[in-house]
Each structure stands twice: as C-alpha cells, then as structure tokens.
Design a protein around this motif. Structure first.
Motif, PDB file in Angstrom:
ATOM      1  N   ILE A   1       0.862  -1.177   0.000  1.00 28.69           N
ATOM      2  CA  ILE A   1       0.000   0.000   0.000  1.00 28.69           C
ATOM      3  C   ILE A   1       0.903   1.233   0.000  1.00 28.69           C
ATOM      4  CG2 ILE A   1      -1.792   1.253   1.239  1.00 28.69           C
ATOM      5  CD1 ILE A   1      -2.632  -1.424   2.457  1.00 28.69           C
ATOM      6  N   GLU A   2       0.672   2.119  -0.944  1.00 30.83           N
ATOM      7  CA  GLU A   2       1.472   3.329  -1.110  1.00 30.83           C
ATOM      8  C   GLU A   2       0.546   4.528  -0.976  1.00 30.83           C
ATOM      9  OE1 GLU A   2       5.268   5.020  -2.126  1.00 30.83           O
ATOM     10  OE2 GLU A   2       4.824   2.889  -2.204  1.00 30.83           O
TER      11      GLU A   2
ATOM     12  N   ARG B   1      -3.414   2.572   5.013  1.00 29.48           N
ATOM     13  CA  ARG B   1      -2.946   1.450   5.832  1.00 29.48           C
ATOM     14  C   ARG B   1      -3.991   0.352   5.884  1.00 29.48           C
ATOM     15  NH1 ARG B   1      -2.882   5.707   8.825  1.00 29.48           N
ATOM     16  NH2 ARG B   1      -4.565   6.222  10.217  1.00 29.48           N
ATOM     17  N   ALA B   2      -3.555  -0.802   6.374  1.00 28.96           N
ATOM     18  CA  ALA B   2      -4.433  -1.964   6.477  1.00 28.96           C
ATOM     19  C   ALA B   2      -4.235  -2.630   7.830  1.00 28.96           C
ATOM     20  CB  ALA B   2      -4.132  -2.958   5.364  1.00 28.96           C
ATOM     21  N   ALA B   3      -5.276  -3.286   8.319  1.00 24.32           N
ATOM     22  CA  ALA B   3      -5.204  -4.037   9.567  1.00 24.32           C
ATOM     23  C   ALA B   3      -6.261  -5.130   9.532  1.00 24.32           C
ATOM     24  CB  ALA B   3      -5.436  -3.120  10.761  1.00 24.32           C
TER      25      ALA B   3
ATOM     26  N   GLN C   1      -9.501  -4.404   7.405  1.00 25.13           N
ATOM     27  CA  GLN C   1      -9.885  -3.001   7.439  1.00 25.13           C
ATOM     28  C   GLN C   1      -8.848  -2.200   6.670  1.00 25.13           C
ATOM     29  OE1 GLN C   1     -10.078  -1.320  11.332  1.00 25.13           O
ATOM     30  NE2 GLN C   1     -11.174   0.503  10.650  1.00 25.13           N
ATOM     31  N   LEU C   2      -9.307  -1.449   5.671  1.00 22.40           N
ATOM     32  CA  LEU C   2      -8.416  -0.681   4.812  1.00 22.40           C
ATOM     33  C   LEU C   2      -8.739   0.805   4.908  1.00 22.40           C
ATOM     34  CD1 LEU C   2      -8.837  -2.999   1.732  1.00 22.40           C
ATOM     35  CD2 LEU C   2      -6.732  -2.761   3.017  1.00 22.40           C
ATOM     36  N   SER C   3      -7.712   1.616   5.126  1.00 25.77           N
ATOM     37  CA  SER C   3      -7.843   3.072   5.052  1.00 25.77           C
ATOM     38  C   SER C   3      -7.157   3.483   3.767  1.00 25.77           C
ATOM     39  CB  SER C   3      -7.150   3.737   6.239  1.00 25.77           C
ATOM     40  OG  SER C   3      -7.728   3.319   7.439  1.00 25.77           O
ATOM     41  N   LEU C   4      -7.958   3.875   2.761  1.00 24.90           N
ATOM     42  CA  LEU C   4      -7.411   4.144   1.428  1.00 24.90           C
ATOM     43  C   LEU C   4      -7.752   5.536   0.911  1.00 24.90           C
ATOM     44  CD1 LEU C   4      -8.193   0.685  -0.186  1.00 24.90           C
ATOM     45  CD2 LEU C   4      -6.006   1.499   0.662  1.00 24.90           C
ATOM     46  N   GLY C   5      -7.895   6.492   1.819  1.00 19.92           N
ATOM     47  CA  GLY C   5      -8.122   7.859   1.396  1.00 19.92           C
ATOM     48  C   GLY C   5      -9.569   8.192   1.131  1.00 19.92           C
ATOM     49  N   TYR C   6     -10.479   7.279   1.384  1.00 14.23           N
ATOM     50  CA  TYR C   6     -11.898   7.567   1.236  1.00 14.23           C
ATOM     51  C   TYR C   6     -12.413   8.167   2.543  1.00 14.23           C
ATOM     52  CZ  TYR C   6     -11.616   4.478  -2.832  1.00 14.23           C
ATOM     53  OH  TYR C   6     -11.280   3.897  -4.025  1.00 14.23           O
TER      54      TYR C   6
ATOM     55  N   PRO D   1       1.885  -7.807   8.217  1.00 12.09           N
ATOM     56  CA  PRO D   1       3.109  -7.674   9.013  1.00 12.09           C
ATOM     57  C   PRO D   1       3.468  -6.220   9.283  1.00 12.09           C
ATOM     58  CG  PRO D   1       3.588  -8.579   6.824  1.00 12.09           C
ATOM     59  CD  PRO D   1       2.114  -8.456   6.943  1.00 12.09           C
ATOM     60  N   LYS D   2       3.158  -5.325   8.346  1.00 12.12           N
ATOM     61  CA  LYS D   2       3.325  -3.879   8.514  1.00 12.12           C
ATOM     62  C   LYS D   2       1.992  -3.239   8.128  1.00 12.12           C
ATOM     63  CE  LYS D   2       8.081  -3.854   6.841  1.00 12.12           C
ATOM     64  NZ  LYS D   2       8.907  -3.373   5.738  1.00 12.12           N
ATOM     65  N   PRO D   3       1.744  -2.006   8.538  1.00 12.80           N
ATOM     66  CA  PRO D   3       0.487  -1.365   8.131  1.00 12.80           C
ATOM     67  C   PRO D   3       0.369  -1.143   6.616  1.00 12.80           C
ATOM     68  CG  PRO D   3       1.474  -0.190   9.970  1.00 12.80           C
ATOM     69  CD  PRO D   3       2.456  -1.210   9.530  1.00 12.80           C
ATOM     70  N   THR D   4       1.499  -1.187   5.911  1.00 10.21           N
ATOM     71  CA  THR D   4       1.449  -0.960   4.459  1.00 10.21           C
ATOM     72  C   THR D   4       1.696  -2.238   3.664  1.00 10.21           C
ATOM     73  OG1 THR D   4       3.788  -0.364   4.452  1.00 10.21           O
ATOM     74  CG2 THR D   4       2.199   1.428   4.689  1.00 10.21           C
ATOM     75  N   GLU D   5       1.607  -3.395   4.299  1.00 14.47           N
ATOM     76  CA  GLU D   5       1.789  -4.675   3.611  1.00 14.47           C
ATOM     77  C   GLU D   5       0.624  -5.597   3.941  1.00 14.47           C
ATOM     78  OE1 GLU D   5       5.432  -6.739   4.324  1.00 14.47           O
ATOM     79  OE2 GLU D   5       6.662  -5.092   3.610  1.00 14.47           O
ATOM     80  N   ILE D   6       0.174  -6.340   2.935  1.00 11.50           N
ATOM     81  CA  ILE D   6      -0.875  -7.338   3.119  1.00 11.50           C
ATOM     82  C   ILE D   6      -0.355  -8.646   2.537  1.00 11.50           C
ATOM     83  CG2 ILE D   6      -3.245  -7.996   2.610  1.00 11.50           C
ATOM     84  CD1 ILE D   6      -3.815  -5.029   2.091  1.00 11.50           C
ATOM     85  N   SER D   7      -0.432  -9.724   3.310  1.00 12.36           N
ATOM     86  CA  SER D   7      -0.012 -11.046   2.854  1.00 12.36           C
ATOM     87  C   SER D   7      -1.245 -11.951   2.809  1.00 12.36           C
ATOM     88  CB  SER D   7       1.041 -11.611   3.800  1.00 12.36           C
ATOM     89  OG  SER D   7       1.384 -12.907   3.429  1.00 12.36           O
ATOM     90  N   ILE D   8      -1.545 -12.472   1.620  1.00  8.50           N
ATOM     91  CA  ILE D   8      -2.709 -13.325   1.420  1.00  8.50           C
ATOM     92  C   ILE D   8      -2.210 -14.731   1.133  1.00  8.50           C
ATOM     93  CG2 ILE D   8      -4.770 -13.680   0.011  1.00  8.50           C
ATOM     94  CD1 ILE D   8      -4.296 -10.616  -0.764  1.00  8.50           C
ATOM     95  N   SER D   9      -2.665 -15.728   1.880  1.00  9.39           N
ATOM     96  CA  SER D   9      -2.207 -17.095   1.653  1.00  9.39           C
ATOM     97  C   SER D   9      -3.378 -18.058   1.741  1.00  9.39           C
ATOM     98  CB  SER D   9      -1.117 -17.474   2.664  1.00  9.39           C
ATOM     99  OG  SER D   9      -1.613 -17.345   3.976  1.00  9.39           O
TER     100      SER D   9
END
Length: 177
Positions: free
Chosen positions: A89-90, A95-97, A104-109, A126-134
């Motif tokens: 996420i840039e 950020r994401a959690a 939960q995504l905060s994407l400027g909306y 692992p970080k607020p700006t990284e999402i790992s999907i498995s």
C-alpha cells in the motif's frame, strides 16, 4: 505437442492422490483439493505420478492439455506448501489491519473499507502498508488479491494505491506550465 502437458505431475510424499474418471483429488498436510478435468483430456495415476493426455489431436484437446496439467500441479503444490500473494500500500495515511474476520483498509476515502475474509484464506498484515494473502487454492488467493487491489488501484501520477509486491507502475509526468 504441449511442452508442459508432456511432463507428468509427481505426487509429493505425504500426499494422497486419486483419479476418478475426470476428477482429480489430492489430500495433503494443508488440506484437500479437487479439480474436474475437461472432457477432451484424460488423467492416469501410475508410479506415484499423474499423467495428463489429450483424447484426440484437435485444437481444443491440445489447448486443454497443458492447462489441465498445470491445474493438477497447482493441486499438488497447494496441499503441500500453499500459495501466497503480497500486496503493498502506497500513499499518505493509507494502511491496512486485520480485525477478526475482516480486513480493514484506510485508502483515502471518507470511510474505512471492510473486506470480509473468505473461508480458506488467511490474511496477515506484518506492517500497516503490507498485506499477505495465503491459502491452498491458487485461483482463490489470486482472486482475493485482485479484489483488494480493486478498492484503490495504483494511479500513474504519484503511484498511490494498492499494488502487487514488485509490480511496476508506469508513471506519467503530469501537467506543465
């Protein structure tokens, strides 16, 4: 001749595989998956490997041959190691959690975007700006990653948004005076 289709899929140790007509099932340490082959191809389980062959040499059978073999390989990989997709996420304040069964995504909306996590998928931040999907199903992992990316695709001027890890964003210059 399909270069991919000619190769047989080795059944890893600790995995039980079965071919029942057009259905291929695999059960391993991560779970159980099955795939129904196209009617133009056949599969045989022999010597601890699954071989996919076309029924005829027409165009449809040859085009389904390599794809079917790859789908069987994805079953074997999924039940042993699984699949993972990473998103970045840039953007300022983006950020994401993970909260319970939602992402939960905060994407400027003006509102938070809540994405319900489907069954069979694990999402970690692992970080607020990284999402790992498995998960064990490659198609489902890719679909979930695409749906999350669709909430705010990367824009070409500043590069803000959700992107795949390592994805190149073609940047534009912007207006000049």
């Amino acid at each position: 001749m399909s270069r991919i289709g000619k190769k047989s899929v080795a059944v890893p140790s600790g995995v039980t595989a079965s071919v029942d007509g057009q259905q291929v099932k695999m059960k391993g340490p991560k779970g159980e998956l099955s795939f129904v082959l196209h009617q133009e191809v056949t599969a045989k389980l022999e010597d601890g490997a699954i071989t996919v062959t076309p029924r005829s040499q027409d165009k449809v059978a040859r085009s389904m041959w390599g794809m079917s073999r790859t789908m069987v390989q994805n079953l074997a990989t999924g039940v042993t190691t699984g699949f993972e997709r990473k998103l970045e996420i840039e953007g300022v304040g983006y950020r994401a959690a993970v909260q319970g069964k939602n992402l939960q995504l905060s994407l400027g909306y003006s509102h938070e975007v809540l994405y319900p996590i489907p069954d069979g998928i694990q999402i970690a931040c692992p970080k607020p700006t990284e999402i790992s999907i498995s998960g064990i199903n490659k198609q489902q992992v890719g679909q979930v990653a695409a749906e999350i990316r669709e909430f705010r695709p990367p824009e070409p001027y500043k590069g803000k948004g959700v992107r795949y890890a390592g994805e190149f964003i073609f940047r534009k210059e912007g207006k000049k005076k």
